[in-house]
Each structure stands twice: as structure tokens, then as C-alpha cells.
Scaffold this active site. Sequence first.
Site, PDB file in Angstrom:
ATOM      1  N   ILE A  21      -7.821 -34.163 -35.942  1.00 29.92           N
ATOM      2  CA  ILE A  21      -6.914 -33.671 -34.907  1.00 29.92           C
ATOM      3  C   ILE A  21      -7.534 -33.750 -33.514  1.00 29.92           C
ATOM      4  O   ILE A  21      -6.898 -33.394 -32.529  1.00 29.92           O
ATOM      5  CB  ILE A  21      -6.454 -32.216 -35.185  1.00 29.92           C
ATOM      6  N   GLY A  24     -13.958 -37.608 -30.175  1.00 29.38           N
ATOM      7  CA  GLY A  24     -14.816 -37.857 -29.030  1.00 29.38           C
ATOM      8  C   GLY A  24     -15.990 -38.719 -29.459  1.00 29.38           C
ATOM      9  O   GLY A  24     -16.143 -39.045 -30.637  1.00 29.38           O
ATOM     10  N   ALA A  27     -18.327 -36.080 -31.260  1.00 31.94           N
ATOM     11  CA  ALA A  27     -17.736 -35.064 -32.139  1.00 31.94           C
ATOM     12  C   ALA A  27     -16.325 -35.453 -32.535  1.00 31.94           C
ATOM     13  O   ALA A  27     -15.605 -36.083 -31.764  1.00 31.94           O
ATOM     14  CB  ALA A  27     -17.727 -33.698 -31.450  1.00 31.94           C
ATOM     15  N   ASP A 137     -15.661 -25.119 -17.607  1.00 32.38           N
ATOM     16  CA  ASP A 137     -14.731 -26.211 -17.922  1.00 32.38           C
ATOM     17  C   ASP A 137     -13.367 -25.661 -18.308  1.00 32.38           C
ATOM     18  O   ASP A 137     -12.759 -26.101 -19.291  1.00 32.38           O
ATOM     19  CB  ASP A 137     -15.285 -27.122 -19.023  1.00 32.38           C
TER      20      ASP A 137
END
Length: 359
Positions: A21, A24, A27, A137
Site C-alpha cells: 500500500i 519508496g 521502504a 515533515d
Amino acid sequence: MDLAARENGQRAERWNKGIKIGEGTFANVYKGTEKATGRKVAIKKIKVGEMKDGLDMTALREVKFLQELHHPNIIALLDVFSVKQNVNLVLEFLDTDLEAVIRDKALIFQNADIKSWMAMSLRGLEYIHRHGVLHRDLKPNNLLISANGELKIADFGLAREFGDAGSKMTCQVITRWYRPPELLFGSRFYSTAVDMWSIGTIFVELILRVPFLAGETDIDQLKKTFHAMGTPTEQEWPGYTKLPDYHDVGAYPKNPWWNMISSIGKEGQDLARDMLKFDPLTRPSAKQALQHRFFSSYPRPTAPKALPKPLAELRPRELAPDETKGKPLLAPSGNGPMKRKAESPQAAGRNVARKLVFA
């Protein structure tokens, strides 16, 4: 087989890994279940073997902060285990995020809904700051939403402890559209005010249903900010021209930019103006923001269970550090790509221990 390996194997056996789902470079995130209960979880597999110098600082920080921070408005870490060269984080499963809410034009939401999402974001952020951590972030797709409507702050890969006023930190954090001017001008000494600017821009985005300040480069980000709000004066922001990366990007007249969010009411306009002050020393803390009259005035915040949610499941989303490379996402209008770019901090001390000791 040694004890640590046996324990890791037992932990891995507890979970079933399902469909991907999120993805990267370093990861991937999978939808999974707990075998014994059937409870849905998210399993974030950090691919240590892909990293040039082993497990990098962002992965270490994410594990550390998720182990330490426990709050209803922060994503919960349920387990950590390693398999071969991969470290796996088992997180509570959250089926959508605030970006999906903003971009779903089929959803109609009211001021009471915006007030609820903002209150939950600020409660989570107040807890984070109270425990001496900067998130660094904050953006709509790092604010995840559970099946019962609770908003939870996620993705702590760029988070950092603070407290010592003399601590020097990188300015290359926070996705550009949500990055405050002091970081764009190269400030290395900053505090919780950087997260407050990010929350302020998210607030405006919730009202407008499009990103407020969407620059293509750091210079363009500053120009868009000053074009919207006016170039700051020395009285308004003392000393900003002395920041390390300061450069003149042009003189723009002052604008009552808050008129574009008049639908939120005067109290909401005032809160947005407070959080988006140029001088970081004058921005409210998360605690002060929660005490703003916006949250006590009518209408009352919508109960989380009654908040509007997209009907479609959360689509696979890119994870840091791909976000740090500015990969394009589809613009809300559908007219070409947009970028939510954030640069990762310089990984000083990348040669960290490969072995983590988990509580």
C-alpha cells in the site's frame, strides 16, 4: 540459532503480510493482519540492504520516536522485528489520510469538520513538542485517518529531538510547500515554530482544497509566499536578512491574504494569521493554538466518527526518501504533476549500528 534470531522469528510469525500500500526506495508498506486476532495492521519493511551504509539515521529515528511517543493522535508502533537485511515496523492500520480527504471533490465538509481535523493535529503536535521532539515533515499525507475518524500524525523519519537552544540542525527538512521562510533562508537554529508554520499551511489548504503555497524551487517558494503575504519588514521579522542563505527575492506589497479564507470565520482567519507569522518567535505554540477562541466558538468540532471520509481505500503512496527527491504526484486539478519536495537531512553518522535493541 541464537536467542535474538529466535525471538525475531517468533515476532515475524505473529503477522501476515498482504498487499503493498506504499512504496519508496528504502521502504515498502504492506497491509497485513495479526494472525491470532485478524486485526489489520500496516507493516513497513525498511530495506537495510539497499542502503549504502547500512540502516540510515531516518530509520533509526522513526523507530526511536515511535517507541517513545504514545498518544491517540500519533500512529502506534505495535512491534518491530528483523528478517535477513530488513527491519520491519508493525504499525496500526489507518485506511486514509488528510490529503485524500482534501483531494476528494465528492466530499463536502464544513467548518466544524476542519476544526476537528485541526484540533486533533494540534493535540498530537502539542504532545510531540512537549516531549522535546520536532516532527519536521508535517503535510496532509502524513496525517493519517483511522476507520473511526481519528487523525494520527505519522512518518517520523525526519523527526529530531530538541531542547538545547544551541543545537545546530539542518534546514533541508519539511516538504517545500509546508516549509517556513526561516528554513528557506537557511536557518540552522530553530524550534517548534517550524512545525507550527506547516500546520498553518495545512489549515489554509483544508479551507481552499488546494495547496496554499506551491513553489517549484526554494526561490519560487519564497516568491510565492511573499507574493501572497507581502515581503516582510525588519520590524515584522527582526534580523531575517542576516540568515545564512538570505537573498533578495523582490519586494511584494502587503496583502490581506486571509480574506481568501473568509469562509472559516474571523476566529479561523485570526488563527491562520498567527500560525503563519513570518517571525518564528511570534508564532503560537501548539498548546497556545489549542487555546485559541477558534476552537471554543460555534460551531463545535465534529465528532471524529461523523467526519467525512473518502469511500475508496487509500491508494499506494510514496514514502520518504522518494518524497525527498520530488517525484511528481497528480495535481488536484488533474492538470499535470505536482511535487511535494523535501530534502532529507545530511546523514551525519550514517555508519550506525546495524543491530537495534528493541524494548
